[in-house]
Design a protein around this motif. Structure first.
Motif, PDB file in Angstrom:
ATOM      1  N   PRO A  51       0.885  -0.935   0.019  1.00 47.83           N
ATOM      2  CA  PRO A  51      -0.287  -0.014   0.412  1.00 47.83           C
ATOM      3  C   PRO A  51       0.469   1.315  -0.044  1.00 47.83           C
ATOM      4  O   PRO A  51       1.972   1.320   0.389  1.00 47.83           O
ATOM      5  CB  PRO A  51      -0.682  -0.007   1.131  1.00 47.83           C
ATOM      6  CG  PRO A  51       0.019  -1.308   2.258  1.00 47.83           C
ATOM      7  CD  PRO A  51       1.028  -2.401   1.053  1.00 47.83           C
ATOM      8  N   TRP A  52       0.464   2.821  -0.298  1.00 47.38           N
ATOM      9  CA  TRP A  52       0.751   3.500  -0.501  1.00 47.38           C
ATOM     10  C   TRP A  52       1.620   3.760   0.747  1.00 47.38           C
ATOM     11  O   TRP A  52       2.380   4.506   0.585  1.00 47.38           O
ATOM     12  CB  TRP A  52       0.309   4.605  -1.514  1.00 47.38           C
ATOM     13  CG  TRP A  52      -0.954   5.389  -0.503  1.00 47.38           C
ATOM     14  CD1 TRP A  52      -2.113   4.600  -0.134  1.00 47.38           C
ATOM     15  CD2 TRP A  52      -0.985   5.953   1.058  1.00 47.38           C
ATOM     16  NE1 TRP A  52      -3.292   5.413   0.682  1.00 47.38           N
ATOM     17  CE2 TRP A  52      -2.661   6.294   1.300  1.00 47.38           C
ATOM     18  CE3 TRP A  52       0.359   6.973   1.024  1.00 47.38           C
ATOM     19  CZ2 TRP A  52      -2.738   7.341   1.651  1.00 47.38           C
ATOM     20  CZ3 TRP A  52      -0.403   8.094   1.591  1.00 47.38           C
ATOM     21  CH2 TRP A  52      -1.835   8.066   2.208  1.00 47.38           C
ATOM     22  N   GLN A  53       0.474   3.757   1.809  1.00 48.82           N
ATOM     23  CA  GLN A  53       1.103   3.914   3.348  1.00 48.82           C
ATOM     24  C   GLN A  53       2.925   3.225   3.333  1.00 48.82           C
ATOM     25  O   GLN A  53       3.369   4.007   4.080  1.00 48.82           O
ATOM     26  CB  GLN A  53       0.046   3.766   4.494  1.00 48.82           C
ATOM     27  CG  GLN A  53      -1.325   4.517   4.472  1.00 48.82           C
ATOM     28  CD  GLN A  53      -2.290   3.295   2.969  1.00 48.82           C
ATOM     29  OE1 GLN A  53      -1.275   2.782   2.632  1.00 48.82           O
ATOM     30  NE2 GLN A  53      -3.702   3.830   3.232  1.00 48.82           N
ATOM     31  N   ALA A  54       2.851   2.225   3.160  1.00 50.15           N
ATOM     32  CA  ALA A  54       3.558   1.592   3.405  1.00 50.15           C
ATOM     33  C   ALA A  54       4.703   2.589   2.554  1.00 50.15           C
ATOM     34  O   ALA A  54       6.149   2.418   3.095  1.00 50.15           O
ATOM     35  CB  ALA A  54       3.955   0.297   3.374  1.00 50.15           C
ATOM     36  N   TRP A  55       4.817   2.842   1.125  1.00 47.54           N
ATOM     37  CA  TRP A  55       5.735   3.037   0.186  1.00 47.54           C
ATOM     38  C   TRP A  55       6.013   4.701   1.320  1.00 47.54           C
ATOM     39  O   TRP A  55       7.293   4.386   1.252  1.00 47.54           O
ATOM     40  CB  TRP A  55       5.361   2.981  -0.500  1.00 47.54           C
ATOM     41  CG  TRP A  55       4.884   2.049  -1.773  1.00 47.54           C
ATOM     42  CD1 TRP A  55       4.762   1.548  -2.499  1.00 47.54           C
ATOM     43  CD2 TRP A  55       6.673   1.227  -2.461  1.00 47.54           C
ATOM     44  NE1 TRP A  55       4.896   0.525  -2.956  1.00 47.54           N
ATOM     45  CE2 TRP A  55       6.149   0.245  -2.809  1.00 47.54           C
ATOM     46  CE3 TRP A  55       8.356   1.703  -2.023  1.00 47.54           C
ATOM     47  CZ2 TRP A  55       7.251  -0.460  -3.567  1.00 47.54           C
ATOM     48  CZ3 TRP A  55       8.724   0.513  -2.913  1.00 47.54           C
ATOM     49  CH2 TRP A  55       8.538   0.054  -2.890  1.00 47.54           C
ATOM     50  N   LEU A  56       5.095   5.731   1.375  1.00 46.39           N
ATOM     51  CA  LEU A  56       5.758   7.158   2.338  1.00 46.39           C
ATOM     52  C   LEU A  56       6.364   6.564   3.808  1.00 46.39           C
ATOM     53  O   LEU A  56       7.268   6.775   3.930  1.00 46.39           O
ATOM     54  CB  LEU A  56       3.861   7.409   2.961  1.00 46.39           C
ATOM     55  CG  LEU A  56       3.995   8.359   2.919  1.00 46.39           C
ATOM     56  CD1 LEU A  56       4.968   9.812   2.355  1.00 46.39           C
ATOM     57  CD2 LEU A  56       2.676   9.306   3.807  1.00 46.39           C
ATOM     58  N   GLY A  57       5.971   5.281   4.836  1.00 44.88           N
ATOM     59  CA  GLY A  57       6.714   5.443   5.639  1.00 44.88           C
ATOM     60  C   GLY A  57       8.004   5.239   5.673  1.00 44.88           C
ATOM     61  O   GLY A  57       9.148   5.242   6.155  1.00 44.88           O
ATOM     62  N   MET A  58       8.339   3.966   4.746  1.00 44.23           N
ATOM     63  CA  MET A  58       9.743   3.459   4.257  1.00 44.23           C
ATOM     64  C   MET A  58      10.769   4.755   3.658  1.00 44.23           C
ATOM     65  O   MET A  58      11.899   4.769   3.871  1.00 44.23           O
ATOM     66  CB  MET A  58       9.645   1.928   2.856  1.00 44.23           C
ATOM     67  CG  MET A  58       8.929   1.261   3.793  1.00 44.23           C
ATOM     68  SD  MET A  58       9.071  -0.726   3.074  1.00 44.23           S
ATOM     69  CE  MET A  58       7.765  -0.142   1.785  1.00 44.23           C
ATOM     70  N   LEU A  59       9.931   5.681   2.698  1.00 42.13           N
ATOM     71  CA  LEU A  59      10.012   7.027   2.325  1.00 42.13           C
ATOM     72  C   LEU A  59      11.317   7.368   3.470  1.00 42.13           C
ATOM     73  O   LEU A  59      12.210   8.275   3.265  1.00 42.13           O
ATOM     74  CB  LEU A  59       9.661   7.552   0.758  1.00 42.13           C
ATOM     75  CG  LEU A  59      10.235   8.738   0.284  1.00 42.13           C
ATOM     76  CD1 LEU A  59      11.570   7.636  -0.442  1.00 42.13           C
ATOM     77  CD2 LEU A  59       9.345   9.086  -0.132  1.00 42.13           C
ATOM     78  N   LEU A  60      10.020   8.020   4.020  1.00 39.13           N
ATOM     79  CA  LEU A  60      10.324   8.621   4.897  1.00 39.13           C
ATOM     80  C   LEU A  60      11.458   8.143   6.320  1.00 39.13           C
ATOM     81  O   LEU A  60      12.554   8.679   6.431  1.00 39.13           O
ATOM     82  CB  LEU A  60       9.121   9.092   6.127  1.00 39.13           C
ATOM     83  CG  LEU A  60       8.413  10.133   5.715  1.00 39.13           C
ATOM     84  CD1 LEU A  60       7.385   9.958   6.744  1.00 39.13           C
ATOM     85  CD2 LEU A  60       8.700  11.708   5.128  1.00 39.13           C
ATOM     86  N   VAL A  61      11.479   6.604   6.472  1.00 38.10           N
ATOM     87  CA  VAL A  61      12.779   6.129   7.274  1.00 38.10           C
ATOM     88  C   VAL A  61      13.956   6.086   6.370  1.00 38.10           C
ATOM     89  O   VAL A  61      15.134   6.941   6.988  1.00 38.10           O
ATOM     90  CB  VAL A  61      12.044   4.757   7.267  1.00 38.10           C
ATOM     91  CG1 VAL A  61      13.982   4.178   7.615  1.00 38.10           C
ATOM     92  CG2 VAL A  61      11.220   4.615   8.811  1.00 38.10           C
TER      93      VAL A  61
END
Length: 192
Positions: free
Chosen positions: A118-128
């Motif tokens: 999901p896009w939320q996972a991508w956003l979280g990984m990108l922020l990390v």
């Protein structure tokens, strides 16, 4: 759903051991040989547990053993890259790069293997990842590609690629092991 005290304790112990291992690796003269000896020592310590788990699994396929070998190979790449990066740079630069990039690279490899995230996972990984890459900087205005375009960062990238390799190999091997342990539990009339 709550988290158990045991699980939380194991995560905290693991985090402290992990940080301590990296500080120890950097405080000594880091070399691939030092990392190899340390890894073999831990492997020997855990060998009885590993043999017990494997004795519970019936008829592990050849692919499991190949994935296990691949995992060991990528672990060597990780350790060698990390040791060579630590020889050339400070842990505050090397470690965030070596740990941040696998977050996105494992996710990318997972997607290439057919899983949808999901896009939320991508956003979280990108922020990390962005956060980890900014850790070595004192001020945002210090950011420039030249900060990362150096030999020590290249070795940190090698360590990151090793992490991606062993993470994917471990995941595949665990799927085979879970299947074999599930079959063993069904054959014996009980769970493992």
């Amino acid at each position: 759903m709550g988290i158990s005290i045991t699980a939380a304790s194991l995560v905290l112990i693991s985090a402290f051991l992990h940080a301590g291992w990296n500080l120890l690796g950097k405080s000594r003269t880091p070399s691939p040989a030092f990392f190899c000896i340390a890894t073999l020592s831990v492997g020997l310590l855990l060998l009885p547990l590993g043999l017990w788990v494997l004795s519970q699994a019936h008829s592990l396929p050849r692919a499991f053993w190949l994935l296990l070998l691949a995992s060991g190979f990528f672990q060597m790449i990780y350790m060698g890259g990390l040791a060579l990066a630590y020889q050339r740079a400070d842990i505050s630069l090397v470690y965030p790069i070596a740990r941040a990039l696998p977050v996105l690279l494992v996710a990318l490899a997972t997607v290439l293997l057919g899983q949808v995230l999901p896009w939320q996972a991508w956003l979280g990984m990108l922020l990390v990842t962005i956060g980890c890459l900014l850790v070595p900087l004192v001020y945002f205005r210090q950011w420039h590609w030249s900060v990362y375009w150096r030999a020590d960062c290249a070795w940190a990238l090698v360590a990151a690629l090793g992490t991606v390799g062993y993470s994917l190999a471990d995941k595949g091997a665990l799927l085979y092991l879970e299947e074999a342990l599930g079959d063993a539990g069904n054959t014996c009339g009980g769970g493992v």
